[in-house]
Design an enzyme around this catalytic site. Structure first.
Site, PDB file in Angstrom:
ATOM      1  N   LYS A  82       0.839  -1.152  -0.165  1.00 57.99           N
ATOM      2  CA  LYS A  82      -0.043   0.089   0.145  1.00 57.99           C
ATOM      3  C   LYS A  82       0.912   1.278  -0.118  1.00 57.99           C
ATOM      4  O   LYS A  82       1.925   1.468   0.746  1.00 57.99           O
ATOM      5  CB  LYS A  82      -1.080  -0.028   1.299  1.00 57.99           C
ATOM      6  CG  LYS A  82      -1.979  -0.925   1.240  1.00 57.99           C
ATOM      7  CD  LYS A  82      -2.886  -1.021   2.567  1.00 57.99           C
ATOM      8  CE  LYS A  82      -3.731   0.206   2.307  1.00 57.99           C
ATOM      9  NZ  LYS A  82      -4.632  -0.022   3.411  1.00 57.99           N
ATOM     10  N   ILE A  83       0.593   2.163  -0.919  1.00 61.40           N
ATOM     11  CA  ILE A  83       1.237   3.495  -1.178  1.00 61.40           C
ATOM     12  C   ILE A  83       0.195   4.581  -0.963  1.00 61.40           C
ATOM     13  O   ILE A  83      -0.700   4.394  -1.760  1.00 61.40           O
ATOM     14  CB  ILE A  83       2.067   3.360  -2.269  1.00 61.40           C
ATOM     15  CG1 ILE A  83       3.177   2.347  -2.312  1.00 61.40           C
ATOM     16  CG2 ILE A  83       2.599   4.456  -2.549  1.00 61.40           C
ATOM     17  CD1 ILE A  83       4.213   2.213  -3.507  1.00 61.40           C
TER      18      ILE A  83
END
Length: 372
Positions: free
Chosen positions: A142-143
């Protein structure tokens, strides 16, 4: 035997992912039960979830903490080991789903350190490190969709790593996220990666939009303003699906798809209703369309299973009405751009605070283990 309502949701094209993970949930068989009975086909995590898991008051992490303390691990190393271990175990539990869906589902998401949200290169480096440590094909990194995060998204996908883009609030930023995703695929293709193995979701936050806008509508105080409460979150998400439909029918996408690429699916996040006056399944039953993910906290999942009536596609065909909602909000003096900018800043800050809590909890646990 799977639940009738969650099965109907799945049949309508919605992938149900659980927005929670802990060592206790893994050890107790709770996650496995949700997979079997409530059609859960994926898991998402975030810093707040891990902070709650470690501070949960059970002894699920004690053995690993003692080992880490004995090895001299510092708090950052301990968090890295604890979170990646949980995610790897969840990946293993969902491996069959991952294989049977050809990588479409069976995914577990793990977020980069939120303190890196404004640092492109460090975010990309952390994503590679987390991906390598988990060591499972079905992990997603996740970014956050900050401006600095966009380039990191491209760089990570270019390495052949599947990405969950998080903290999306605005339609313009969503378009930029899709562009970053496609740029990453183009580079991955140049780098010789098999595009069919790369998957991505774009996490569009829902309830937080209503929470902020409804607060502003209450402060205006007119009947006309109050009549708009509880409408912005759905309208914004539905228009995001319109963007998805538009962006994945372009010539650029057609070229990537011909090379084996998979669409980046919209994911509805923040789907737990905050306003008790709204139906507790609002962000589930009213956001049904083919090819989306809905990641739910367990309370929302339970509500959907109990009384979440699925009536089919509740997004396609709503775009004109959804635009009217945003226009009506603007007429009330509510700035869409101001709201989404505030929500992004608050979202990053909330995860940084949660990360700080996680640091404190793990530090205390390490010190206690050393003193035992």
């Amino acid at each position: 035997m799977s639940n009738t309502n969650t099965a109907a949701l799945s049949q309508a094209g919605v992938s149900i992912w659980l927005d929670d993970l802990s060592r206790e949930r893994l050890n107790s068989g709770s996650l496995e039960q949700l997979i079997q009975e409530k059609n859960v086909v994926g898991v998402t995590t975030n810093p707040a979830i891990f902070a709650a898991a470690v501070a949960g008051g059970n002894d699920a992490y004690d053995a690993q903490v003692r080992e880490l303390a004995a090895s001299g691990a510092d708090v950052e190393e301990a968090i890295f080991e604890i979170t990646t271990a949980d995610v790897a175990a969840a990946c293993d539990l969902l491996a069959e789903t991952y294989t049977s869906s050809d990588g479409y589902d069976g995914r577990v998401s793990l977020e980069v350190d939120p303190r890196l949200a404004a640092e492109t290169q460090k975010t990309a480096e952390e994503a590679k490190k987390l991906h390598a440590k988990v060591g499972r094909d079905n992990v997603m990194i996740k970014i956050p969709a900050t401006l600095e995060g966009l380039e990191a998204i491209t760089a990570t996908i270019a390495e052949g790593i599947s990405v969950n883009v998080t903290l999306i609030f605005s339609l313009d930023r969503y378009r930029a996220v899709i562009n970053a995703f496609m740029e990453g695929l183009e580079k991955a293709h140049e780098n010789g990666h098999d595009l069919s193995k790369i998957h991505s979701v774009a996490s569009f936050f829902v309830s937080r939009v209503d929470t902020e806008i409804d607060k502003r509508l209450d402060s205006i105080g007119t009947d006309e303003a109050r009549a708009l409460k509880g409408k912005a979150g759905l309208a914004n998400a539905r228009l995001a699906y319109q963007v998805y439909e538009e962006q994945f029918t372009t010539e650029r996408w057609s070229t990537l798809e011909s090379a084996g690429a998979n669409r980046q699916r919209p994911l509805w996040a923040s789907t737990g209703v905050k306003d008790p006056n709204l139906p507790d399944t609002l962000y589930v039953t009213e956001l049904v369309a083919p090819g989306v993910v809905n990641t739910m906290p367990e309370k929302t999942l339970d509500a959907a299973a109990d009384h979440g009536t699925v009536t089919g596609d509740t997004i396609t065909g709503t775009y004109a009405t959804s635009n009217e909602v945003l226009d009506d909000l603007a007429a009330q003096g509510i700035s869409y751009n101001d709201v989404v900018a505030q929500l992004e800043a608050e979202g990053v800050e909330k995860f940084e605070v949660a990360w700080g809590e996680l640091l404190d909890d793990v530090r205390q646990a390490l010190e206690a283990a050393k003193g035992a």
